[in-house]
Scaffold this motif. Structure first.
Motif, mmCIF file in Angstrom:
data_model
loop_
_atom_site.group_PDB
_atom_site.id
_atom_site.type_symbol
_atom_site.label_atom_id
_atom_site.label_comp_id
_atom_site.label_asym_id
_atom_site.label_seq_id
_atom_site.Cartn_x
_atom_site.Cartn_y
_atom_site.Cartn_z
ATOM 1 N N UNK A 81 78.724 65.772 87.151
ATOM 2 C CA UNK A 81 77.697 65.658 87.020
ATOM 3 C C UNK A 81 76.821 66.810 88.322
ATOM 4 N N UNK A 82 76.398 67.325 86.941
ATOM 5 C CA UNK A 82 76.194 68.679 88.158
ATOM 6 C C UNK A 82 74.928 68.431 88.506
ATOM 7 N N UNK A 83 73.968 68.084 87.815
ATOM 8 C CA UNK A 83 72.133 68.048 87.894
ATOM 9 C C UNK A 83 71.819 66.654 88.413
ATOM 10 N N UNK A 84 70.948 67.235 89.667
ATOM 11 C CA UNK A 84 70.092 65.539 90.049
ATOM 12 C C UNK A 84 68.999 64.842 88.840
ATOM 13 N N UNK A 85 69.206 65.239 87.888
ATOM 14 C CA UNK A 85 67.557 64.177 87.186
ATOM 15 C C UNK A 85 68.688 63.378 87.079
ATOM 16 N N UNK A 86 70.252 63.154 86.439
ATOM 17 C CA UNK A 86 71.231 62.647 85.249
ATOM 18 C C UNK A 86 70.903 61.423 86.899
ATOM 19 N N UNK A 87 71.038 61.638 87.731
ATOM 20 C CA UNK A 87 70.698 60.382 88.945
ATOM 21 C C UNK A 87 69.549 59.718 88.204
ATOM 22 N N UNK A 88 69.971 58.907 87.823
ATOM 23 C CA UNK A 88 68.977 57.325 87.105
ATOM 24 C C UNK A 88 69.296 55.948 88.042
ATOM 25 N N UNK A 89 68.351 54.553 88.085
ATOM 26 C CA UNK A 89 68.778 54.202 88.534
ATOM 27 C C UNK A 89 69.638 53.060 87.119
ATOM 28 N N UNK A 90 70.265 52.333 87.062
ATOM 29 C CA UNK A 90 70.702 52.045 85.098
ATOM 30 C C UNK A 90 72.519 52.493 85.099
ATOM 31 N N UNK A 91 72.146 53.866 85.254
ATOM 32 C CA UNK A 91 73.290 54.574 84.832
ATOM 33 C C UNK A 91 74.375 54.066 85.608
ATOM 34 N N UNK A 92 75.641 54.118 84.623
ATOM 35 C CA UNK A 92 76.960 53.748 84.826
ATOM 36 C C UNK A 92 77.935 54.894 85.319
ATOM 37 N N UNK A 93 78.543 55.101 86.304
ATOM 38 C CA UNK A 93 79.410 56.018 87.075
ATOM 39 C C UNK A 93 80.762 55.789 87.193
ATOM 40 N N UNK A 94 81.256 57.058 87.299
ATOM 41 C CA UNK A 94 82.634 57.216 87.359
ATOM 42 C C UNK A 94 82.776 58.238 88.656
ATOM 43 N N UNK A 95 83.737 57.565 89.936
ATOM 44 C CA UNK A 95 83.731 58.065 91.694
ATOM 45 C C UNK A 95 84.659 58.369 91.856
ATOM 46 N N UNK A 96 85.181 59.736 92.176
ATOM 47 C CA UNK A 96 86.582 60.242 92.328
ATOM 48 C C UNK A 96 87.698 58.993 92.765
ATOM 49 N N UNK A 97 87.102 58.499 94.296
ATOM 50 C CA UNK A 97 87.869 57.160 95.069
ATOM 51 C C UNK A 97 87.546 56.301 94.732
ATOM 52 N N UNK A 98 86.246 55.444 94.262
ATOM 53 C CA UNK A 98 86.105 54.210 94.581
ATOM 54 C C UNK A 98 85.700 53.396 93.085
ATOM 55 N N UNK A 99 86.182 54.380 91.635
ATOM 56 C CA UNK A 99 85.653 53.919 90.555
ATOM 57 C C UNK A 99 84.564 53.724 89.913
ATOM 58 N N UNK A 100 84.825 53.181 88.430
ATOM 59 C CA UNK A 100 83.226 52.540 88.400
ATOM 60 C C UNK A 100 82.600 52.198 89.144
ATOM 61 N N UNK A 101 81.442 52.829 88.839
ATOM 62 C CA UNK A 101 80.574 51.893 89.464
ATOM 63 C C UNK A 101 78.588 52.418 88.520
ATOM 64 N N UNK A 102 77.032 51.073 88.697
ATOM 65 C CA UNK A 102 76.446 51.985 88.534
ATOM 66 C C UNK A 102 75.051 52.396 89.591
ATOM 67 N N UNK A 103 74.555 52.991 89.563
ATOM 68 C CA UNK A 103 73.342 53.533 90.294
ATOM 69 C C UNK A 103 72.258 52.666 90.409
ATOM 70 N N UNK A 104 71.490 51.912 91.511
ATOM 71 C CA UNK A 104 71.014 50.635 91.527
ATOM 72 C C UNK A 104 69.408 51.364 92.282
#
Length: 723
Positions: A666-689
């Motif tokens: 993800x290269x743009x801060x506008x993509x960060x919204x609550x509820x979005x499912x993401x994958x972290x390089x170290x911690x794996x799958x998660x959700x922005x809460x």
């Protein structure tokens, strides 16, 4: 008819105005409901005026068929003036406030129905709002209302009417005014039956107008047929009853353009309803929503920090304000050792400036202005202040100090002692004071108390001590005199006891005493001190005349909305002032406090300085958490900007930061919204809460972790998860 492109090209050639793609879309989107969300400095007024000109020149709409509603008379006049300058050959459009429209409707209705009415705003004539409220308050509570209580009572009444709260729920609305709901009930009854004519205040015009539209279909039809297009500006400041009036007005054609910024809604205490904007699609399901996010006013540093700061709020449209303006230098943070140095610091820094009119000092509360005008006046710095209705100089604490000083010149005035006896360390009762008020024997009032008021032995001793202290104060410099009044005479202790007994906040009263000490500093006599207070009260009243002149602007955060300056100082940025202690207990109030801080930040074009201090009123002061948040954002941006570029760049607004190779990151801060499912390089799958400025709270399988948004972008740590 001209083509769409011809219109914008023609305006560019005629006036040099260039509108961006979103602004052009807003101008051309003329049919049906439109919500235009305009970030600070995005050129909303220009867009609205261009839209009106487009309706007339390109769509052939008669100017009289267009209604533009603004929040204030000043805004209506400004918009009318700017329209005439941009379209000098077009007939005028109907620009007005919502109150003006409501009053016109009310006047027409009551004349038709032969109901005599009288407007009771202002303080002239036999009946006016403040007098009626004072009389009702005294009749119910048995004592006179203070000016602070009167202001709070009027705010309470206005809030109820603008929120359209029914009488059964009046008592549930929080206020510090005793018997407020009962007072409102009696106030309403008097206006309807007490004089033989209907009495109306400003808020009544709105409630009556809405009710007239609801009950009189013929009148509603007449007004609906008058306009084909309606525009409302500053709609984030509009109340529920105002929204209800506009909804009824446009119900036939639905050609409504609402211009607003939910991030700048800062008047909930007046009844403003920002949630209306968030629910706009529920009211108008076919509405178009456009985002004007480009800021033309401020530097990259200010825009980037403000954009990330406002994201800590949850109840808002997700916008990403950006600018193409160049950098102008970092936001500055100044922390002084004590509050008492703040006004001097500002005066010393501003005195050498070449253009005072491009400088503003912004603060949360009006009380902050007193120390400023005292120091600026001493330094010969001219200033403009809009909020001249400042009751500092008539405040009872100020009058108490002056009265005690008067007693040092003559202790024969029982009427003066009667004003302050309960706040001095003399233990004199009200009944004992009454016993000597009628004695005019040219003797000391303290001697009369001892001789005629039947004092107990301990009271006699205390009265003699007060008399002796006042005698010793005669001729004392005013700063020393205030110290004696606060300490030996027991005034400050009496204030503390009174606050505990009545539930008042102590800090504002102690703050008044400290401000009086600042004013007294360097003065030689109490006569000079009294004259200085009169002088400051006078220049405060006349400072409004410095508008548009070579003068520094002093303003509350609230009153600064809509203004812009090259350099802005935000002061008194300590916890308890911004946000206030009561705001921390309520999520919605806290969000409004964030918006207020955001409004102040975005007044700055190039230079923004945030000022706090370590101590105030002898107690430790903590920086506002908002300052800490902005510092964190600034540090993150600076850190990201100093990293060595690797492969790509990412946009944070228009701020570029380098990121490592990760084509899916993800290269743009506008993509960060609550509820979005993401994958972290170290911690794996998660959700922005949760998103709080630059901080992302992400829930992973085993725990929730907080990460810096900028760092995640810089290092390419997050990518969208495959669902």
């Amino acid at each position: 008819m001209n083509t769409n492109q011809d219109f914008f090209t023609r305006k560019k050639e005629e006036s040099g105005i260039v509108v961006n793609a979103v602004q052009q879309e807003a101008v051309k989107q003329t049919e049906g409901p439109l919500l235009l969300l305009a970030s600070p400095g995005s050129g909303k007024t220009t867009t609205v005026i261009m839209r009106i000109g487009y309706l007339i020149e390109e769509k052939g709409v008669a100017p009289a068929r267009i209604k533009a509603i603004t929040f204030s008379r000043a805004a209506a006049a400004d918009m009318k003036d700017r329209f005439q300058k941009l379209f000098p050959n077009l007939p005028p459009v109907d620009f007005s406030t919502i109150h003006s429209l409501a009053f016109e409707l009310v006047r027409v209705f009551f004349r038709r129905t032969n109901v005599p009415f009288l407007l009771i705003e202002g303080e002239a004539g036999p009946y006016h709002k403040k007098k009626i409220l004072r009389d009702v308050y005294k009749a119910i509570n048995g004592e006179r209302i203070t000016e602070d209580q009167l202001e709070e009572l009027q705010t309470y009444i206005s809030y109820i009417k603008n929120k359209m709260i029914p009488p059964a729920k009046w008592g549930k609305i929080a206020t510090g005014v005793p018997e407020a709901a009962r007072i409102l009930k009696e106030y309403e009854a008097f206006k309807k039956q007490g004089t033989g004519q209907l009495l109306l205040d400003f808020d009544d015009m709105l409630t009556h107008a809405n009710e007239i539209f609801r009950r009189d279909p013929n009148l509603l039809c007449m007004y609906q047929g008058r306009y084909d297009y309606v525009l409302t500006d500053e709609s984030q400041d509009t109340s529920m009853v105002q929204h209800a009036i506009v909804e009824k007005l446009v119900r036939r054609h639905r050609n409504l353009c609402v211009v607003a910024d939910d991030d700048q809604s800062i008047y909930s205490w007046r009844g403003a309803e920002p949630s209306y904007l968030l629910n706009f699609k529920k009211v108008y399901p076919d509405a178009k929503i456009l985002f004007m996010e480009q800021n033309y006013r401020s530097s990259q540093e200010v825009v980037t920090a403000a954009n990330l700061f406002i994201k800590r709020n949850k109840h808002r449209y997700d916008k990403n304000m950006f600018t193409e303006n160049p950098p102008a230098g970092p936001i500055r943070f100044v922390r002084l050792p004590d509050y008492k140095y703040q006004a001097k610091y500002l005066a010393q820094n501003i005195a050498a400036s070449e253009n005072f009119s491009e400088i503003a000092v912004l603060y949360r509360n009006n009380m902050s202005s007193i120390a400023l005008i005292n120091e600026f006046d001493r330094e010969g710095i001219p200033f403009y202040i809009k909020d001249t209705d400042n009751r500092f100089f008539s405040h009872w604490v100020v009058q108490d100090i002056l009265n005690v000083m008067r007693l040092t010149f003559t202790d024969k005035r029982a009427d003066i002692l009667a004003q302050v006896h309960s706040k001095l360390d003399g233990y004199i009762t009200k009944q004992q004071m009454e016993a000597v008020k009628g004695i005019h024997n040219n003797q000391s009032v303290f001697d009369n108390l001892i001789q005629y008021a039947h004092l107990k032995d301990y009271q006699v001793q205390k009265v003699r001590e007060v008399k002796e202290t006042l005698r010793e104060m005669r001729g004392m410099p005013p700063l020393d005199a205030i110290h004696v009044i606060r300490g030996r005479l027991g005034y400050e202790k009496a204030l503390e006891n009174m606050c505990k007994r009545l539930g008042f906040r102590k800090d504002p009263l102690i703050g008044i005493l400290n401000t009086l000490e600042e004013i007294a500093d360097t003065l030689s006599t109490m006569e000079e001190f009294a004259a200085r207070l009169q002088h400051l009260a006078h220049i405060l009243k006349t400072a409004k005349g410095n508008k548009g002149r070579h003068a520094v602007t002093l303003s509350t955060f609230h009153s600064s909305k809509g203004l812009e300056f090259e350099k802005v100082y935000m002061i008194d940025l300590v916890d308890g002032i911004i946000p206030g202690n009561d705001e921390k207990e309520d999520d919605l109030l806290m969000e409004e406090s964030v918006r207020l801080f955001y409004v102040a930040m975005t007044r700055a074009k190039k230079s923004l300085e945030m000022v706090s201090y370590e101590k105030r009123n002898g107690s430790r002061a903590m920086d506002s958490p908002f300052v800490a948040a902005v510092k964190g954002i600034v540090n993150s941006v600076e850190k990201a900007g100093k990293t060595k570029p690797e492969i790509e760049v990412a946009r944070i607004g228009k701020k570029t930061v380098s990121i490592p190779q990760n084509p899916n990151a993800i290269k743009d801060a506008s993509a960060f919204v609550a509820g979005k499912k993401i994958q972290h390089r170290v911690f794996g799958h998660g959700e922005i809460v949760d998103i709080d400025g630059d901080t992302l709270a992400i829930r992973f399988e085993k725990r929730t972790i907080k990460l810096s948004a900028l760092t995640c972008i810089e290092k390419g740590l997050l990518e969208e998860a495959d669902l």
